[in-house]
Design a protein around this motif. Structure first.
Motif, PDB file in Angstrom:
ATOM      1  N   ASP A 142       0.979  -1.119   0.158  1.00 27.22           N
ATOM      2  CA  ASP A 142       0.102  -0.188  -0.208  1.00 27.22           C
ATOM      3  C   ASP A 142       1.239   1.282   0.056  1.00 27.22           C
ATOM      4  O   ASP A 142       0.999   2.303  -0.106  1.00 27.22           O
ATOM      5  N   ALA A 143       2.257   1.048  -0.123  1.00 29.09           N
ATOM      6  CA  ALA A 143       2.815   2.651   0.459  1.00 29.09           C
ATOM      7  C   ALA A 143       3.481   2.686  -2.129  1.00 29.09           C
ATOM      8  O   ALA A 143       3.703   3.764  -1.722  1.00 29.09           O
ATOM      9  N   TYR A 144       2.747   2.102  -2.017  1.00 32.08           N
ATOM     10  CA  TYR A 144       2.999   2.241  -4.121  1.00 32.08           C
ATOM     11  C   TYR A 144       1.982   2.235  -4.514  1.00 32.08           C
ATOM     12  O   TYR A 144       1.290   1.307  -4.263  1.00 32.08           O
ATOM     13  N   ASN A 145       1.911   2.690  -5.531  1.00 31.36           N
ATOM     14  CA  ASN A 145       0.802   2.216  -6.606  1.00 31.36           C
ATOM     15  C   ASN A 145       1.346   2.010  -7.788  1.00 31.36           C
ATOM     16  O   ASN A 145       1.929   3.038  -8.624  1.00 31.36           O
ATOM     17  N   GLY A 146       0.884   0.855  -8.493  1.00 27.84           N
ATOM     18  CA  GLY A 146       1.427   0.530 -10.117  1.00 27.84           C
ATOM     19  C   GLY A 146       3.136   0.438  -9.891  1.00 27.84           C
ATOM     20  O   GLY A 146       3.592   0.290  -9.381  1.00 27.84           O
ATOM     21  N   GLU A 196       5.531   2.875  -9.517  1.00 25.69           N
ATOM     22  CA  GLU A 196       5.648   3.314  -8.678  1.00 25.69           C
ATOM     23  C   GLU A 196       6.915   2.375  -7.943  1.00 25.69           C
ATOM     24  O   GLU A 196       7.727   2.607  -6.787  1.00 25.69           O
ATOM     25  N   MET A 197       6.168   1.179  -7.791  1.00 26.39           N
ATOM     26  CA  MET A 197       6.924   0.239  -7.318  1.00 26.39           C
ATOM     27  C   MET A 197       8.345  -0.316  -7.858  1.00 26.39           C
ATOM     28  O   MET A 197       9.198   0.108  -6.867  1.00 26.39           O
ATOM     29  N   PHE A 198       8.415   0.172  -8.691  1.00 25.62           N
ATOM     30  CA  PHE A 198      10.039   0.409  -9.529  1.00 25.62           C
ATOM     31  C   PHE A 198      10.869   1.405  -8.849  1.00 25.62           C
ATOM     32  O   PHE A 198      12.047   1.301  -8.820  1.00 25.62           O
ATOM     33  N   ASP A 199      10.307   2.842  -8.492  1.00 25.70           N
ATOM     34  CA  ASP A 199      11.941   3.994  -8.164  1.00 25.70           C
ATOM     35  C   ASP A 199      11.279   3.465  -6.319  1.00 25.70           C
ATOM     36  O   ASP A 199      12.426   3.682  -6.147  1.00 25.70           O
ATOM     37  N   MET A 200      10.617   2.742  -5.551  1.00 27.47           N
ATOM     38  CA  MET A 200      11.520   2.600  -4.237  1.00 27.47           C
ATOM     39  C   MET A 200      11.644   1.306  -4.438  1.00 27.47           C
ATOM     40  O   MET A 200      12.819   1.354  -3.843  1.00 27.47           O
ATOM     41  N   VAL A 201      11.650   0.151  -5.804  1.00 27.45           N
ATOM     42  CA  VAL A 201      13.106  -1.049  -5.514  1.00 27.45           C
ATOM     43  C   VAL A 201      14.437  -0.484  -5.644  1.00 27.45           C
ATOM     44  O   VAL A 201      15.136  -0.110  -5.597  1.00 27.45           O
ATOM     45  N   HIS A 202      14.431   0.441  -6.727  1.00 27.47           N
ATOM     46  CA  HIS A 202      15.993   1.565  -7.234  1.00 27.47           C
ATOM     47  C   HIS A 202      16.388   2.427  -5.972  1.00 27.47           C
ATOM     48  O   HIS A 202      17.243   1.937  -5.880  1.00 27.47           O
ATOM     49  N   LYS A 203      15.570   3.004  -5.210  1.00 24.71           N
ATOM     50  CA  LYS A 203      15.863   3.470  -3.637  1.00 24.71           C
ATOM     51  C   LYS A 203      16.565   2.698  -3.143  1.00 24.71           C
ATOM     52  O   LYS A 203      17.146   2.621  -2.590  1.00 24.71           O
ATOM     53  N   MET A 204      15.786   1.018  -2.979  1.00 23.74           N
ATOM     54  CA  MET A 204      16.217   0.573  -1.849  1.00 23.74           C
ATOM     55  C   MET A 204      17.854   0.000  -2.175  1.00 23.74           C
ATOM     56  O   MET A 204      18.618   0.191  -1.786  1.00 23.74           O
ATOM     57  N   ARG A 205      18.084  -0.420  -4.265  1.00 24.66           N
ATOM     58  CA  ARG A 205      18.622  -0.972  -4.345  1.00 24.66           C
ATOM     59  C   ARG A 205      20.379   0.125  -4.486  1.00 24.66           C
ATOM     60  O   ARG A 205      21.319  -0.199  -4.492  1.00 24.66           O
TER      61      ARG A 205
END
Length: 297
Positions: A40-44, A47-56
Motif C-alpha cells: 500500500d506504499a506504492y501504486n502500480g 512506483e514499485m520500481f521507483d521504490m526498489v531502485h531506492k533500495m538498491r
C-alpha cells in the motif's frame, strides 16, 4: 586494457562474491515487503520500481559496497535504464566502485512440465544485449528451475540455457547459466547428478573462445561441482541462496571451495527501510563480510 579484459581478470582471480540485485516484476513486491515497504506504499509498477531502485541505490552507495569484497552485481533491465547519483547504474558500479555489472535477461519461467520450468521466450534479446554492450556490462544471467530428477526435463533445461547462452557469447558477453534446483526437492541429489552430467556435455562442446559462468544451487554433497569449477570453459561457479537463510547459505558455500556466493534475499536479510543510515550501513557491512568470508574458501 579493455573493460571486458579487466572485468574477466577480476572475476577469475579476485576474492569476493556477486550481489544479485535483479528482482524483477514478479519478485519485487516480496523483496520490498522484506525491506519493510508494504504494497500500500506504492501504486502500480512504476512506483514499485521507483521504490526498489531506492533500495538498491541505498545498498550500492553504502560504504561497505565496493569492489574489494563485492566482485560483481546482477541488475534488472529496469535498473540498467536508471541512474545512481546521476550516473547510469552499470557505469556507476564499474567506474566508481570497481564492481562488475551483469544483466538479468530472462523473462520468467514457463509452466512446470517434466519436473522443470523452462525459461519463457526472450523477445528482443538481441536489442537487450546491444543495450548492455553500450554500457560496461560484462555478462548476463538467466534462470530456469528444476523441481525433480527428471532426466528429459533437466536435459531440456540445459539445452535451452546453452542455446541462449551461445547467442549471448556471440554478442560479446559472458552468460551466467542458472539451472536452479529446488532446495526442497525430495530428489535434489539425484537431480544434481543428472544436471552436472548434462552441463559437462555442453561445456565440452564449446569453442576455444566461448566462456560461461554457472549459477547453481549449493549441492547436497560438498565439492560435488569440482569438475565444473575446474573446467577451462567456466570463468566461475557461483551459488544462489535458494531460500536458505544467510547463515545456512554461507555455511554450505564455505563447504564448497572454489564456489562463490551470488545471493539475493540472503544478502538483504535484515535490511530495512526504517533503519537509520548508521544501522543500515552496519547491517549491510555485517552481511557483506559474512558472505565474503564464505566465498573466500
Amino acid at each position: 586494457m579493455s573493460s571486458f579484459t579487466e572485468q574477466l581478470a577480476k572475476i577469475k582471480t579476485e576474492k569476493g562474491f556477486i550481489a544479485a540485485l535483479d528482482q524483477s516484476g514478479g519478485s519485487t513486491p516480496k523483496a520490498l515487503r522484506l525491506y519493510g515497504v508494504s504494497e500500500d506504499a506504492y501504486n502500480g509498477d512504476e512506483e514499485m520500481f521507483d521504490m526498489v531502485h531506492k533500495m538498491r541505490t541505498r545498498i550500492v552507495t553504502a560504504p561497505a559496497f565496493n569492489g574489494q569484497r563485492v566482485l560483481g552485481a546482477i541488475l534488472f533491465e529496469n535498473t540498467l535504464d536508471r541512474d545512481i547519483q546521476g550516473v547510469p547504474s552499470a557505469t556507476y558500479l564499474w567506474q566508481e566502485l570497481s564492481v562488475v555489472p551483469f544483466l538479468k535477461v530472462d523473462k520468467g519461467l514457463a509452466a512446470l512440465e517434466q519436473g522443470v520450468q523452462l525459461m519463457k521466450p526472450i523477445p528482443q534479446l538481441g536489442e537487450l544485449l546491444e543495450k548492455a554492450k553500450q554500457q560496461p556490462v560484462f555478462g548476463t544471467k538467466m534462470r530456469s528451475f528444476i523441481a525433480e530428477a527428471n532426466e528429459a526435463g533437466i536435459g531440456a533445461v540445459v539445452d535451452q540455457q546453452f542455446e541462449v547462452g551461445k547467442q549471448i557469447i556471440a554478442a560479446g558477453l559472458v552468460p551466467i547459466i542458472e539451472p536452479e534446483v529446488d532446495i526442497n526437492s525430495p530428489t535434489k541429489a539425484e537431480a544434481e547428478t543428472i544436471l552436472k552430467a548434462k552441463i559437462l556435455e555442453h561445456l565440452d562442446q564449446l569453442g576455444d573462445d566461448e566462456l560461461v559462468m554457472l549459477k547453481l544451487t549449493l549441492p547436497e554433497e560438498a565439492c560435488f561441482y569440482q569438475d565444473l569449477i575446474n573446467h577451462p570453459k567456466v570463468v566461475k561457479v557461483v551459488a544462489l541462496s535458494g531460500g536458505y537463510s544467510r547463515d545456512d547459505a554461507n555455511s554450505k558455500c564455505a563447504a564448497n571451495p572454489g564456489i562463490i556466493a551470488s545471493f539475493s534475499r540472503a544478502l538483504t536479510e535484515g535490511l530495512s527501510a526504517q533503519q537509520s543510515d548508521e544501522e543500515f550501513n552496519a547491517s549491510l557491512d555485517t552481511a557483506i563480510d559474512s558472505i565474503y568470508q564464505a566465498s573466500a574458501t
